[in-house]
Design an enzyme around this catalytic site. Structure first.
Site, PDB file in Angstrom:
ATOM      1  CG  ASP A  61      -1.818  61.425 -30.424  1.00 53.10           C
ATOM      2  OD1 ASP A  61      -1.526  60.585 -29.560  1.00 53.10           O
ATOM      3  OD2 ASP A  61      -2.311  62.537 -30.163  1.00 53.10           O
ATOM      4  CG  ASP A  93      -6.260  61.299 -25.446  1.00 50.63           C
ATOM      5  OD1 ASP A  93      -7.500  61.372 -25.430  1.00 50.63           O
ATOM      6  OD2 ASP A  93      -5.611  60.402 -24.865  1.00 50.63           O
TER       7      ASP A  93
END
Length: 219
Positions: A12, A14
């Site tokens: 991922d 953020d």
């Protein structure tokens, strides 16, 4: 050196590699405030991080008329782009990626960001060439639907058994479960550790250094 468990490591963005959780939370809150909507608290605003922007704002502002979603999206982008200019990678994240690349892993990103947003971020931190493939929420289904992760695996020709998804939200870990891959949780991002543990991650890292050490010994 122990035999690798994985060939493909999917991150991922953020809250996992980029230290942007607080800025995203504040931008969601400010955009709701601009439109006179109930302002979600920090926990509610950070819960939607990792989803596609439209999906996230629908949950963060459930009273908003769907016809006005574009207005909320526009206000969010204004606040995000004009906010804190010092957002950067978590300490140690660049070394982690370089270590994994040197060890021969395939690296990918699967993110709720838009393609424009991810490309902007990758350019800002000079990581454009670090990843073999990236997928964004505006190119496919949003997390926790497995399609984003399935597409990443298809592009590089890797199986679910040799793939791990690393993220800071339950959306990431649920996507991994839905796609049949392993999942690793990081607790320094958006969602609390107790929520992440409900999805039985292979490992739960409390810092980038812990993640680097575990992948170096077990990845």
């Amino acid at each position: 050196m122990p035999q690798k468990q994985f060939d493909l490591i999917v991150f991922d963005w953020d809250g996992t590699l980029m230290d942007s959780t607080a800025h995203i939370t504040r931008s969601i809150q400010a955009s709701c405030r601009d439109l006179g909507l109930p302002v979600p608290d920090d926990q509610s605003a950070s819960y939607v991080i990792g989803l596609g922007l439209r999906d996230a704002l629908m949950i963060a502002a459930p009273t908003l008329d769907p016809a006005d979603y574009p207005k909320l999206v526009e206000r969010y982008r204004v606040h995000y782009l004009t906010g804190d200019p010092t957002i950067e990678l978590f300490a140690g994240a660049r070394d982690l990626l370089e270590n994994l690349r040197s060890a021969g892993y395939l690296l990918a990103v699967a993110t709720g960001k838009s393609r424009v947003g991810l490309d902007r971020a990758l350019n800002a931190v000079d990581l454009v060439d670090m990843f073999d493939v990236t997928r964004c929420a505006d190119e496919t289904f949003s997390k926790p639907h497995p399609q984003m992760l399935n597409e990443v695996m298809d592009v590089v020709g890797q199986t679910r058994e040799r793939t791990v998804m690393i993220g800071d939200t339950t959306h990431d870990l649920q996507m991994a479960q839905n796609a049949g891959t392993a999942g690793i949780a990081v607790t320094y991002g958006a969602h609390p550790e107790e929520s992440l543990l409900e999805f039985s991650p292979r490992f739960c890292a409390h810092s980038v250094a812990e993640l680097d050490a575990w992948l170096g010994s077990n990845g």
